[in-house]
Design an enzyme around this catalytic site. Structure first.
Site, PDB file in Angstrom:
ATOM      1  CD1 TRP A 121       3.759  -3.587   2.738  1.00 51.93           C
ATOM      2  CD2 TRP A 121       2.918  -2.752   0.873  1.00 51.93           C
ATOM      3  NE1 TRP A 121       2.647  -4.472   2.327  1.00 51.93           N
ATOM      4  CE2 TRP A 121       2.324  -3.868   1.077  1.00 51.93           C
ATOM      5  CE3 TRP A 121       2.759  -1.943  -0.066  1.00 51.93           C
ATOM      6  CZ2 TRP A 121       1.080  -4.202   0.212  1.00 51.93           C
ATOM      7  CZ3 TRP A 121       1.804  -2.109  -1.054  1.00 51.93           C
ATOM      8  CH2 TRP A 121       0.981  -3.523  -0.941  1.00 51.93           C
ATOM      9  CG  ASP A 203       0.749   3.647  -0.167  1.00 56.61           C
ATOM     10  OD1 ASP A 203      -0.626   3.333   0.348  1.00 56.61           O
ATOM     11  OD2 ASP A 203       1.371   2.292   0.179  1.00 56.61           O
ATOM     12  CE  LYS A 239      -3.659  -2.795   5.440  1.00 60.87           C
ATOM     13  NZ  LYS A 239      -2.703  -3.683   5.626  1.00 60.87           N
TER      14      LYS A 239
HETATM   15  C1  LIG Z   1       1.780   0.970   3.129  1.00 57.32           C
HETATM   16  C2  LIG Z   1       0.849  -0.126   2.333  1.00 57.32           C
HETATM   17  N1  LIG Z   1       0.408   0.345   1.265  1.00 57.32           N
HETATM   18  C3  LIG Z   1      -0.563  -0.324   0.592  1.00 57.32           C
HETATM   19  C4  LIG Z   1      -0.984  -1.677   1.174  1.00 57.32           C
HETATM   20  C5  LIG Z   1      -2.209  -2.257   0.342  1.00 57.32           C
HETATM   21  O1  LIG Z   1      -3.353  -2.575   1.071  1.00 57.32           O
HETATM   22  P1  LIG Z   1      -4.443  -3.229   0.143  1.00 57.32           P
HETATM   23  O2  LIG Z   1      -4.320  -4.317   0.863  1.00 57.32           O
HETATM   24  O3  LIG Z   1      -5.589  -2.462   0.200  1.00 57.32           O
HETATM   25  O4  LIG Z   1      -3.970  -3.516  -1.189  1.00 57.32           O
HETATM   26  C6  LIG Z   1      -0.532  -2.174   2.457  1.00 57.32           C
HETATM   27  C7  LIG Z   1      -1.098  -3.200   3.079  1.00 57.32           C
HETATM   28  O5  LIG Z   1      -0.332  -3.993   3.942  1.00 57.32           O
HETATM   29  C8  LIG Z   1       0.590  -1.280   2.996  1.00 57.32           C
HETATM   30  O6  LIG Z   1       1.053  -1.604   4.114  1.00 57.32           O
END
Ligand SMILES: Cc1ncc(COP(=O)(O)O)c(C=O)c1O
Ligand SMILES: *[C@@H]1O[C@H](CO)[C@@H](O)[C@H](O)[C@H]1NC(C)=O
Ligand SMILES: *[C@@H]1O[C@H](CO)[C@@H](O)[C@H](O)[C@H]1NC(C)=O
Length: 393
Positions: A121, A203, A239
């Site tokens: 990401w 994560d 999500k």
């Molecule tokens: C791998 C990963 N980590 C963290 C996040 C962050 O999510 P949040 O919207 O809760 O900050 C995402 C969101 O797309 C993600 O894909």
């Protein structure tokens, strides 16, 4: 007669680069359990809009840890697990990164390498760099040729990196490849990380999405805790609760002992104070109320499963359709990968063709969000992939 629709006739404007869940009608979904809890909150006259404590809503931070670690976690019984309510998973990564830069492996340490998977990401790089780490590097992860995990490369990087390096690991449903290590592979990864004194920063942004089961998706995190690692785990509820815009995250801290945990939390408090001062309440209340009621908790698990099952169905159908069309190449990776995202294996020329000729929009890397597929457009998508792979090499 002038046809105003000439350029746009029959165009299927398909956004497969979405990052959120969509229903089979292509719409955002408010989880029924969330709607229900929101009504409970509206009608609860005891609630107010006072500031929350700096580290967050107590029942959110310490509700028996039903999700990430499991409520029978020995580390919890030993009082060495704590949490900081954060602004989404991103906020949890940020708080963890800021803390590590200040206190990990020597004070104000900007030199410790931080390893993120290749690919990852994209925000991982920037979050750690902006927290002051000078040396954010990739570790080998995706084997493009075999469309799977590059285990040998990954283990090799764990062996050859400097001791005490920090590794960001995707707890489940790896973004963007949809490829996770198996349990045996996680064990190998953990062994090396323990022996070489590497720091584990999980994560966990898609718990429940990978398999439809919260337990299964937490396997890696729980395994590492059982091995005795001190570690961080950034949990996002964006999500799995569909609470994207409420910014609900939790940084789980597994410390060496209770005293150590207290010190960490007191420093965390300082970092939060100068970042957002205190966190928002609505999303954290929704999550805490849901988790603390057995009925709502089980309803939520059903809602999560509904989302996960739809993704699994789209994967199965896409693969079956490509195989029925006789599309060149193997497509098993579509169902071997898990979570919302899939690395299709389409190369950049093929992606360009999909966008220009078929008006199907995906990431240049070939990543698609399975939730962009519906029973109505899946034939079109499969036929388009077939045409693309046949026409463009
Ligand atoms: C791998 C990963 N980590 C963290 C996040 C962050 O999510 P949040 O919207 O809760 O900050 C995402 C969101 O797309 C993600 O894909
Ligand atoms: C946040 O993390 C702590 C520590 O792991 C845990 O006890 C708590 O249940 C978590 N909160 C949520 C909502 O998962
Ligand atoms: C931390 O390190 C940075 C970069 O080397 C330096 O600019 C800063 O003054 C240091 N801060 C403290 C508190 O030592």
């Amino acid at each position: 007669m002038i046809s105003t629709g000439v350029f746009f006739n029959n165009i299927c404007f398909l956004k497969l680069f979405l990052v959120a869940y969509r229903t089979d009608e292509g719409q955002p979904w408010v989880l029924p359990v969330v709607k229900k809890v929101e009504k409970i909150i509206v009608h609860d006259d005891r609630l107010n809009h006072e500031y929350l404590p700096i580290l967050g809503l107590p029942e959110f931070r310490s509700s028996a840890s039903k999700i990430a670690l499991g409520d029978d976690s020995p580390a919890i019984q030993e009082d060495r697990v704590g949490a900081v309510q954060c602004l989404g998973g991103t906020g949890a990564l940020k708080m963890g990164a800021e803390f590590l830069r200040r206190f990990y492996n020597g004070n104000n340490n900007t030199k410790t390498p931080v390893y993120v998977s290749a690919p990852t990401w994209e925000n991982h790089n920037a979050v750690f760099a902006n927290a002051g780490f000078d040396d954010v590097r990739p570790y080998k992860y995706w084997d493009a040729e075999n469309r799977g995990l590059d285990l040998a490369g990954f283990l090799g990087d764990l062996e050859s990196c400097p001791e005490h390096s920090i590794f960001v690991l995707h707890a489940c449903a790896h973004n963007p490849t949809g490829t996770d290590p198996t349990q045996e592979q996680w064990m190998q990864i953990a062994d090396i990380m323990m022996r070489r004194k590497l720091f584990v920063f999980f994560d966990s942004a898609y718990q429940g999405f990978a398999s439809g089961s919260l337990e299964k998706d937490a396997w890696a995190v729980r395994y590492f805790v059982s091995m005795g690692f001190e570690m961080f785990c950034a949990q996002s509820f964006s999500k799995n609760f569909g609470l994207y815009n409420e910014r609900v995250g939790n940084l789980t801290i597994v410390a060496q002992d209770a005293d150590n945990l207290k010190r960490i939390l007191s420093q965390m408090e300082k970092i939060v104070r100068t970042t957002w001062s205190n966190p928002p309440s609505q999303g954290a209340r929704i999550v805490a109320i849901t988790l603390n009621s057995p009925e709502l908790f089980s309803e939520w698990k059903d809602n999560v499963k509904t989302m996960a099952d739809r993704v699994l169905l789209m994967r199965a159908q896409l693969k079956a359709k490509l195989q029925a069309l006789g599309t060149p190449g193997t497509w098993d990776h579509i169902t071997e990968q898990i979570g919302m995202f899939s690395f299709t294996g389409l190369n950049s020329k093929q992606v360009e063709y999909m966008v220009k000729e078929k008006h199907i929009y995906l990431m240049a890397s070939g990543r698609i969000n399975m939730c962009g597929l519906t029973t109505k457009n899946i034939d079109y998508v499969a036929e388009s992939i077939h045409e693309t792979v046949t026409m463009v090499q």
